[in-house]
Design an enzyme around this catalytic site. Sequence first.
Site, PDB file in Angstrom:
ATOM      1  N   ARG A   1      35.266 -72.031 -27.228  1.00 31.66           N
ATOM      2  CA  ARG A   1      35.795 -73.652 -26.947  1.00 31.66           C
ATOM      3  C   ARG A   1      36.366 -73.545 -25.408  1.00 31.66           C
ATOM      4  O   ARG A   1      35.976 -73.048 -24.182  1.00 31.66           O
ATOM      5  CB  ARG A   1      36.869 -74.028 -27.890  1.00 31.66           C
ATOM      6  N   SER A   2      37.859 -73.999 -25.347  1.00 31.28           N
ATOM      7  CA  SER A   2      38.184 -74.057 -23.813  1.00 31.28           C
ATOM      8  C   SER A   2      38.704 -72.661 -23.313  1.00 31.28           C
ATOM      9  O   SER A   2      38.986 -72.811 -21.962  1.00 31.28           O
ATOM     10  CB  SER A   2      39.494 -74.914 -24.287  1.00 31.28           C
ATOM     11  N   ALA A   3      38.443 -71.741 -24.013  1.00 33.96           N
ATOM     12  CA  ALA A   3      38.638 -70.353 -23.404  1.00 33.96           C
ATOM     13  C   ALA A   3      37.534 -70.390 -22.023  1.00 33.96           C
ATOM     14  O   ALA A   3      37.412 -69.441 -21.378  1.00 33.96           O
ATOM     15  CB  ALA A   3      38.594 -69.143 -24.371  1.00 33.96           C
TER      16      ALA A   3
ATOM     17  N   TYR B   1      45.754 -82.602 -18.966  1.00 35.02           N
ATOM     18  CA  TYR B   1      44.585 -81.487 -19.289  1.00 35.02           C
ATOM     19  C   TYR B   1      43.361 -82.381 -19.661  1.00 35.02           C
ATOM     20  O   TYR B   1      43.106 -83.192 -20.269  1.00 35.02           O
ATOM     21  CB  TYR B   1      45.044 -81.030 -20.701  1.00 35.02           C
TER      22      TYR B   1
ATOM     23  N   LYS C   1      36.896 -72.477 -20.003  1.00 34.00           N
ATOM     24  CA  LYS C   1      37.443 -72.771 -18.636  1.00 34.00           C
ATOM     25  C   LYS C   1      37.834 -71.793 -17.868  1.00 34.00           C
ATOM     26  O   LYS C   1      37.738 -71.866 -16.557  1.00 34.00           O
ATOM     27  CB  LYS C   1      38.440 -73.848 -18.823  1.00 34.00           C
TER      28      LYS C   1
END
Length: 385
Positions: free
Chosen positions: A66-68, A156, A70
Amino acid sequence: MDVHGTVAEGFEPVRDAFARNFEVLGDRGAAVAVYRDGRKVVDLWGGTEDADGTDPWTEDTAQIVRSATKGVAAAVPLLLHQRGLLDLDAPVGSYWPEFKTGGKERILVRDLLAHRAGVPVLDRGLTAAEAADGVSGAHAVAAQQPFWEPGAEHGYHAQTYSWLLSELVLRVTGRTLGTVLAEEMTEPLGVDFWIGLPETEAHRVGRVAPVDPPSGAGMLRTRPRRNVSEAYADPDSLTRRAFTAIDPLPDENAPAYRAAELPASNGIGTARGLARFYGATIGVVEDGARIFTPATTALAGRELSSGPDRVLVVNTRFGPGYMLHGPASPLLSPTSFGHPGRGGSLAFADPEAGIGFGYVTNALAKSVTADPRAQALVRALRSSL
């Protein structure tokens, strides 16, 4: 729970915390890895490959983070900056002319990277097919009117970050972000991490599933503040709309979604790969490989945004693409930079301690930035140093 892998002497607390995550905190399948001063000191895995299955998690099991994603994706524009190909103080529109609408002509590249662009939501959410087609997302964010004065505040960009970052890299290099990442960093480093999963690696990836936190003695209970809960519940809030910019939400286990390039949300890799990658952003890893110069490492941890987050409704800190250590997302120390993934995953570097850290899980909890399992591992790592 059988925990497999190795830990170097002195890092046994990390193994104990990892085992306890299964026993008390509801993990089903997971892995954690740590590099220190370029050397692998923790490499552990356990549980099942699928959150709702029975096949064992193996040494090479990969998972969506997921957002890791980014944090890994942010290394691409920083590498381009390091090579003199991307100026962080230039307007985004100087590389991407179509972006210069509605006041966005004043947005700098560093604003885009630090969640200051003012376009965390879209007037119309994209379908999963549109989100993945490599064209619709860029058109949508280029046409979108900002929700605050660009550069003046931060919030965010949970999903729109995919198309902002992808299109910027495409305009600078003529290649997709996933391609640059693979050709310039992960493949030369021997890192198992992909933004755009190759079909040849699909057999290694476990299935994720949502889980409810267990109850019982020893469970770390977290209760979001009322204003945060209300923001996530309100369909008209920036918070809710930012996380549903892809509508309906995609099936994260679908092959088409995994093969797409969404640098905000669908990176897939191993904990070992993440730890090695972050280790290479702060120094030389085992075989002499590295990603950043010391100047770029310092830039990665430089605060560009801090204070009230218009989307997450808490105080957050961001560098150029990285979430920085703070109450909303505790990392190892104030020098750390990295990124959590909603549901549990976490990866970061700590230049002061010489640490590269990666944790991946298939049991997706309701956490956004400070999952109890990841935090237990970070505390154990801190006690080992």
